[in-house]
Scaffold this active site. Sequence first.
Site, PDB file in Angstrom:
ATOM      1  N   GLN A 250       0.819  -1.213   0.000  1.00  0.00           N
ATOM      2  CA  GLN A 250       0.000   0.000   0.000  1.00  0.00           C
ATOM      3  C   GLN A 250       0.851   1.260   0.000  1.00  0.00           C
ATOM      4  O   GLN A 250       0.467   2.286  -0.569  1.00  0.00           O
ATOM      5  CB  GLN A 250      -0.943  -0.003   1.205  1.00  0.00           C
ATOM      6  N   HIS A 253       1.677   3.169  -3.308  1.00  0.00           N
ATOM      7  CA  HIS A 253       0.742   4.056  -4.002  1.00  0.00           C
ATOM      8  C   HIS A 253       1.322   5.451  -4.172  1.00  0.00           C
ATOM      9  O   HIS A 253       1.065   6.121  -5.167  1.00  0.00           O
ATOM     10  CB  HIS A 253      -0.583   4.147  -3.233  1.00  0.00           C
ATOM     11  N   GLU A 318      -8.530   3.958   5.738  1.00  0.00           N
ATOM     12  CA  GLU A 318      -9.199   3.497   4.522  1.00  0.00           C
ATOM     13  C   GLU A 318      -9.261   1.962   4.477  1.00  0.00           C
ATOM     14  O   GLU A 318     -10.299   1.371   4.214  1.00  0.00           O
ATOM     15  CB  GLU A 318      -8.443   4.035   3.306  1.00  0.00           C
ATOM     16  N   HIS A 319      -8.118   1.326   4.680  1.00  0.00           N
ATOM     17  CA  HIS A 319      -8.044  -0.139   4.705  1.00  0.00           C
ATOM     18  C   HIS A 319      -7.568  -0.581   6.087  1.00  0.00           C
ATOM     19  O   HIS A 319      -6.550  -0.085   6.562  1.00  0.00           O
ATOM     20  CB  HIS A 319      -7.040  -0.673   3.686  1.00  0.00           C
ATOM     21  N   ASP A 352      -8.106  -3.978  -3.730  1.00  0.00           N
ATOM     22  CA  ASP A 352      -7.684  -2.958  -4.698  1.00  0.00           C
ATOM     23  C   ASP A 352      -7.942  -3.401  -6.131  1.00  0.00           C
ATOM     24  O   ASP A 352      -8.309  -2.586  -6.978  1.00  0.00           O
ATOM     25  CB  ASP A 352      -6.183  -2.684  -4.561  1.00  0.00           C
ATOM     26  N   HIS A 412     -49.116  26.831   5.124  1.00  0.00           N
ATOM     27  CA  HIS A 412     -49.156  25.376   5.268  1.00  0.00           C
ATOM     28  C   HIS A 412     -50.471  24.942   5.924  1.00  0.00           C
ATOM     29  O   HIS A 412     -51.123  23.983   5.495  1.00  0.00           O
ATOM     30  CB  HIS A 412     -47.986  24.897   6.139  1.00  0.00           C
TER      31      HIS A 412
END
Length: 435
Positions: A250, A253, A318-319, A352, A412
């Site tokens: 990871q 990235h 995120e993960h 992924d 109303h």
Amino acid sequence: MFHLKGRKQTVAQSGDAAASVAQTVSDVISDIEERGDAALSEYSERFDRFSPESFRLSDEQIQACVAQVDPQTLDDIRTVQRNVERFARLQLASLTEFEAEVEPGVFLGQRNIPVGSVGAYVPGGRYPLLASAHMTIVTAKVAGVQRVIAATPAPDGEIPAASIAAIHLAGADEIYLLGGVQAIAALAVGTETIAPVDVIAGPGNAYVADAKRQLFGRVGIDLFAGPTEVLILGDETTDPFVAAVDLLSQAEHGPDSPAVYVTTSEDNAHAVLDQIERQLKVLPTAEIAGAAWENVGEVIVAEDLDEAFRISDEYASEHVQVLTNEPRLALERLTDYGALFLGDRTAVSYGDKVIGTNHVLPTRRAARYTGGLWVGKYLKTVTFQEIRSDEASARLGKLLGRAARAERFEGHARSGDIRAARVTGEWPEWTAGLR
């Protein structure tokens, strides 16, 4: 708890950098909104050194791209897209439309209606992200979106054949060779040759992310996304070799992608640190992964599993990958994560690239309040109401009159008055001379 490496960091940009990005993005959006295709061509030439007569690929060009791709790669793309479609269909089946008579004569219900059009951004740059085509386009088509268009950059005019193949096989109706802010702006505001869309989805760099932020409201977006993140939970049973491989997978990235390891065993933590140093010496993407590990990598030793779970939820990564002795405990205990990966047979990279769950996920602690991209993001859950009896209408009309006047909404209240009066015959004074 103590850190063996690093410390908790903010992933936000500095104020000056964020302001610079925002100003650049704002200028590009305004210019494209004002000058349309002419501005689009200029920005594409400036940023990608590419300005064709038409940014949209013809059917012949698309088929030529597909023909360039290795047959095994095409088969793999189709397999992964089937996996993504399968999971999206399971999600769609979980969404229920209904109509119910909630009280005599009063019927309420809800429908799930696909948005009219989606723009999918498939990044180029450092890596050709084929999987982004699967996640954004296949899921939109499963939701029932009629028009899905895709944009992907072609730096220096080099058409990314594999990305085009993935976009085409995913079901895109139009494909444009556009990147960066200019692509997002064109999808959102439209030009003479590109009709605007209702929702924009897909990852990108800081400029793409800020363009989506600025355009949110004019169009819907999937998420406000930042750099990829991973947090791995371990204990004395965790294989340091596996943990290190998955952390670096990871980290590659980008140099700002946080990779965090939380373990209940100090010996295990040292072993993982050692493995990472050894693996970086033989990893082809070590320049990027090593920078990420140096800049935002962390190793934390927790007192026990309870504390490890608390740390994980605080980071809201995120993960989150669970490599402990009893990984399914995390299903019961964790609440804040984009996606959860249980056991050492289950790599984050599966999510992924191949397993079928969506990889467009919340970052920067957004997992505290949202999940990731899913089929429901492309649906509008709307309600409908129907009153089928005069008695029910009169009953609700009287209730409305009282409720609205308590809030001083006379208009109303009168909507309720007249419906009650049509049944009771008791017309209020305010209607005199009006009927």
